[in-house]
Design an enzyme around this catalytic site. Sequence first.
Site, short mmCIF file in Angstrom:
data_model
loop_
_atom_site.label_atom_id
_atom_site.label_comp_id
_atom_site.label_asym_id
_atom_site.label_seq_id
_atom_site.Cartn_x
_atom_site.Cartn_y
_atom_site.Cartn_z
N HIS A 163 -145.98 32.38 56.12
CA HIS A 163 -145.75 32.69 54.69
C HIS A 163 -144.29 32.40 54.36
CE1 HIS A 163 -145.20 34.94 51.01
NE2 HIS A 163 -146.51 34.82 50.84
N GLU B 47 -148.82 27.00 49.24
CA GLU B 47 -148.07 27.96 48.42
C GLU B 47 -146.69 27.39 48.12
OE1 GLU B 47 -149.83 32.21 48.77
OE2 GLU B 47 -148.07 32.02 50.03
#
Length: 266
Positions: free
Chosen positions: A104, A178
């Site tokens: 992430h 992302e």
Amino acid sequence: MPVKSQKRNFIIAGNWKMNPDSLADAKTIFAAISRKARSARHTVVVLAPPAPFLSAGASRSGRAGTAACLAIQDVSEHVSGAFTGSVSARQARSAGAEYAIIGHSERRKAGDTDMIVSQKVRQALDAGLRTIVCVGETERDPHAHYLRTVREQILAVVGALDKKQVRSLTHSLIVAYEPVWAVGKSYDTAPKPSDIHEMSIYIKKVIAESLGKKIGIKIPVLYGGSVDLENSKAILKDGGIDGLLVGRQSLDSKDFGGMIDYADSL
Ligand code: PGA
């Protein structure tokens, strides 16, 4: 529950990050979203709570047609040992996680290099966790160098896998696109569905070039970054993706539930 072939099978994943503050609040959200997940017939719901709340959600975990599956938000790059504060992939699996989010942007910002991300992915896969690896550029430059960033992030992961890991990859690896510039921003920051579609094709192409077309086509690609109920519809419908990785809005069981309903209706 048989899955009708004409329906699309989406993965709707929620990343709670370092929220909520209490176990009681976590249980309330688990309960509401599990009810929604249980009524979904074609959609897999994945929730990534903070590690201390995993076991509270574990009793509710399951698959499409049952309840939400659980994910750990990160794992150690090590198997076990003297690594104070870290959580291993095996521990997460043993506490009820079926998925892991790795790489992430908030972990990358805290120091996870492509090399560390690749080590963590291997740990997660070896522990039997379906691994959602996050990739994404920090900015979109006019010369499209951002494509190279995403390519390098993907190749660092898939290029380091052993034969056994590659054999089961279509079941165990998921890529979440992302773009860092769209994570945690206002909801009109999310890219257009057509841009997301383009990136999803590119990601599958990069995997295909490295591991073969069969694998490239099958690896699910999710989109994440400032998704809310409003923009999620066009992204799911026209973004050419296999699901969503939702941050803030995954703590709002009403809106997150709305995304599950919509995905399940497509
Ligand atoms: P956001 O976060 O939906 O709050 O932008 C997405 C993520 O970080 O996965």
